[in-house]
Design a protein around this motif. Structure first.
Motif, PDB file in Angstrom:
ATOM      1  N   ASP A 130       0.810  -1.221   0.000  1.00 30.36           N
ATOM      2  CA  ASP A 130       0.000   0.000   0.000  1.00 30.36           C
ATOM      3  C   ASP A 130       0.844   1.271   0.000  1.00 30.36           C
ATOM      4  O   ASP A 130       0.317   2.373   0.160  1.00 30.36           O
ATOM      5  CB  ASP A 130      -0.919   0.011   1.224  1.00 30.36           C
ATOM      6  CG  ASP A 130      -1.897  -1.157   1.233  1.00 30.36           C
ATOM      7  OD1 ASP A 130      -2.416  -1.487   0.146  1.00 30.36           O
ATOM      8  OD2 ASP A 130      -2.131  -1.734   2.315  1.00 30.36           O
ATOM      9  N   SER A 131       2.144   1.140  -0.198  1.00 27.41           N
ATOM     10  CA  SER A 131       3.037   2.300  -0.153  1.00 27.41           C
ATOM     11  C   SER A 131       2.770   3.261  -1.316  1.00 27.41           C
ATOM     12  O   SER A 131       2.476   2.831  -2.441  1.00 27.41           O
ATOM     13  CB  SER A 131       4.489   1.835  -0.210  1.00 27.41           C
ATOM     14  OG  SER A 131       5.358   2.931  -0.379  1.00 27.41           O
ATOM     15  N   PRO A 132       2.923   4.570  -1.063  1.00 27.00           N
ATOM     16  CA  PRO A 132       2.782   5.548  -2.149  1.00 27.00           C
ATOM     17  C   PRO A 132       3.998   5.561  -3.076  1.00 27.00           C
ATOM     18  O   PRO A 132       3.951   6.178  -4.142  1.00 27.00           O
ATOM     19  CB  PRO A 132       2.637   6.877  -1.405  1.00 27.00           C
ATOM     20  CG  PRO A 132       3.351   6.660  -0.109  1.00 27.00           C
ATOM     21  CD  PRO A 132       3.090   5.220   0.247  1.00 27.00           C
ATOM     22  N   ILE A 133       5.083   4.903  -2.678  1.00 24.52           N
ATOM     23  CA  ILE A 133       6.288   4.831  -3.516  1.00 24.52           C
ATOM     24  C   ILE A 133       6.002   3.864  -4.662  1.00 24.52           C
ATOM     25  O   ILE A 133       5.704   2.692  -4.445  1.00 24.52           O
ATOM     26  CB  ILE A 133       7.498   4.359  -2.690  1.00 24.52           C
ATOM     27  CG1 ILE A 133       7.784   5.340  -1.554  1.00 24.52           C
ATOM     28  CG2 ILE A 133       8.721   4.185  -3.578  1.00 24.52           C
ATOM     29  CD1 ILE A 133       8.855   4.858  -0.580  1.00 24.52           C
ATOM     30  N   LYS A 134       6.122   4.366  -5.892  1.00 23.65           N
ATOM     31  CA  LYS A 134       5.759   3.557  -7.061  1.00 23.65           C
ATOM     32  C   LYS A 134       6.968   3.109  -7.882  1.00 23.65           C
ATOM     33  O   LYS A 134       6.897   2.078  -8.554  1.00 23.65           O
ATOM     34  CB  LYS A 134       4.807   4.357  -7.970  1.00 23.65           C
ATOM     35  CG  LYS A 134       3.525   4.819  -7.279  1.00 23.65           C
ATOM     36  CD  LYS A 134       2.706   3.636  -6.753  1.00 23.65           C
ATOM     37  CE  LYS A 134       1.409   4.117  -6.091  1.00 23.65           C
ATOM     38  NZ  LYS A 134       0.639   2.994  -5.497  1.00 23.65           N
ATOM     39  N   THR A 135       8.041   3.867  -7.850  1.00 20.94           N
ATOM     40  CA  THR A 135       9.215   3.550  -8.657  1.00 20.94           C
ATOM     41  C   THR A 135      10.486   3.724  -7.833  1.00 20.94           C
ATOM     42  O   THR A 135      10.472   4.356  -6.761  1.00 20.94           O
ATOM     43  CB  THR A 135       9.310   4.460  -9.890  1.00 20.94           C
ATOM     44  OG1 THR A 135       9.607   5.794  -9.469  1.00 20.94           O
ATOM     45  CG2 THR A 135       8.008   4.451 -10.683  1.00 20.94           C
ATOM     46  N   VAL A 168       4.201  -7.476  -0.099  1.00 13.90           N
ATOM     47  CA  VAL A 168       5.205  -6.589  -0.682  1.00 13.90           C
ATOM     48  C   VAL A 168       4.899  -6.277  -2.139  1.00 13.90           C
ATOM     49  O   VAL A 168       4.213  -7.036  -2.829  1.00 13.90           O
ATOM     50  CB  VAL A 168       6.622  -7.197  -0.592  1.00 13.90           C
ATOM     51  CG1 VAL A 168       6.998  -7.497   0.843  1.00 13.90           C
ATOM     52  CG2 VAL A 168       6.749  -8.437  -1.463  1.00 13.90           C
ATOM     53  N   ARG A 169       5.401  -5.131  -2.557  1.00 18.11           N
ATOM     54  CA  ARG A 169       5.395  -4.777  -3.972  1.00 18.11           C
ATOM     55  C   ARG A 169       6.848  -4.570  -4.381  1.00 18.11           C
ATOM     56  O   ARG A 169       7.588  -3.819  -3.737  1.00 18.11           O
ATOM     57  CB  ARG A 169       4.568  -3.516  -4.211  1.00 18.11           C
ATOM     58  CG  ARG A 169       4.503  -3.085  -5.660  1.00 18.11           C
ATOM     59  CD  ARG A 169       3.264  -2.202  -5.919  1.00 18.11           C
ATOM     60  NE  ARG A 169       2.977  -1.290  -4.842  1.00 18.11           N
ATOM     61  CZ  ARG A 169       3.580  -0.099  -4.695  1.00 18.11           C
ATOM     62  NH1 ARG A 169       4.512   0.273  -5.541  1.00 18.11           N
ATOM     63  NH2 ARG A 169       3.251   0.694  -3.695  1.00 18.11           N
TER      64      ARG A 169
END
Length: 342
Positions: A137-142, A215-216
């Motif tokens: 759910d983190s806002p960090i995408k890259t 995790v993503r």
């Protein structure tokens, strides 16, 4: 970021727990087909001191090394380590003769003056066993979004080289992130508590997180050049016992061929000691390679490039020559099995 590595504080640098495959050694006799017959008169040790890491080791679990060496009057002592740098520090003080580590710890060890030699290299895995991850759910995408964010990984390990390459790919430097130096178990705990924004996690912890779906992955190691790992030995031990070293390497490669074809059986064998379920360990096994390759000019050149990068970025303060931790061509020819191919 400057990291000064001295012998007295070498133990502060821990490497990620490694899912380590070792040898499946069988009885040694002059009649054993395709095996090196080791005569006790050619061995200058009565005790083989093996270092292994915490995620399971086939040769220890099976007890086959003891079976092979007992007729020669050689006993085996095992020392368990959670980290490659710890194993190398033990080798530095004479507590370990032989062991397996990742690509980065030998560079820091050589810069610290540890008297080891490269014996053989293992082939790189698929690259999927290590990744930069965030919470699902983190806002960090890259990876680029990591600028200014906290990133947990273990210094002086293969994770450090991986991070440098991943950040470089995204146009960042290590100084662009807030490095949090944690061991793999600490990283796992911090990630579970959501007390770190991002982390570098490797197998078996990565496989366990992937199983839960928590995790993503921002970037794994696929298509990032890696050296693989190394079998290292104390310089004096290797020089004095070439026939024993050859016998060990023969079995490492032989069982490696079996392991790459039988990941399920490998997982079932080490699951009780690793205390990880079989399906997860089967995934871990599929993502790595176990067979050996010789220490060719290409392999050593790749290792030198990592050492040069670390010196340039001031991770080590000594400009080392990797070949100073090798032996002569004739010495390698004496103990490298004939079926170990580039």
């Amino acid at each position: 970021m400057v990291a000064i590595f001295k012998k007295r504080n070498f133990l502060m640098f821990l490497v990620a727990g490694v899912f380590t495959l070792s040898t499946s050694l069988v009885g040694c006799s002059p009649q054993t087909t395709g095996k090196t017959a080791v005569a006790s008169s050619n061995i200058k040790t009565k005790v083989l001191k093996m270092g292994y890491q915490s995620a399971g080791d086939i040769v220890k679990v099976k007890g086959v090394l003891e079976k092979r060496l007992k007729p020669l009057g050689i006993s085996v002592e095992w020392s368990k380590f959670a980290a490659g740098p710890q194993l190398l520090e033990a080798m530095n003080v004479g507590s370990v003769d032989f062991g397996y580590v990742g690509e980065t710890p030998p560079i820091f060890a050589q810069a610290s003056g540890v008297p080891f030699v490269y014996v053989a290299s293992s082939k790189p895995g698929t690259g999927e066993a290590t990744a930069v991850v965030v919470d699902k759910d983190s806002p960090i995408k890259t990876v680029a979004d990591l600028k200014g964010k906290g990133l947990a990984f273990q210094r002086a390990t293969a994770q450090q080289y991986f991070v440098v390459k991943v950040l470089e790919e995204a146009g960042l430097k290590l100084s662009d992130v807030k490095h949090i130096n944690l061991t793999p178990l600490e990283t796992r705990a911090a990630f579970e508590r959501k007390s770190v924004e991002a982390a570098v996690i490797g197998d078996p912890h990565l496989a366990l997180f992937q199983k839960t779906g928590r995790v993503r992955i921002l970037r794994d190691g696929k298509n990032i050049t890696t050296q693989g790992g190394y079998w290292l030995g104390s310089r004096n031990f290797v020089k004095n016992n070439p026939e024993l070293v050859k016998a060990i390497l023969e079995e490492i490669n032989n069982i490696g061929k079996w392991a790459e074809s039988n990941p399920r059986e490998v997982a079932e064998l080490i699951s009780p000691e690793a205390k990880i379920d079989v399906p997860t360990l089967e995934l871990v096994s599929k993502r790595r390679r176990y067979t050996l390759r010789p220490l060719s000019e290409e392999v050593l050149s790749g290792q030198q490039k990592i050492a040069d990068l670390f010196y340039k970025q001031k991770f080590i303060t000594k400009n080392i020559n990797v070949k100073d931790a090798t032996l002569s061509r004739e010495q390698y020819a004496a103990f490298t099995p004939t079926d170990v191919k580039p």
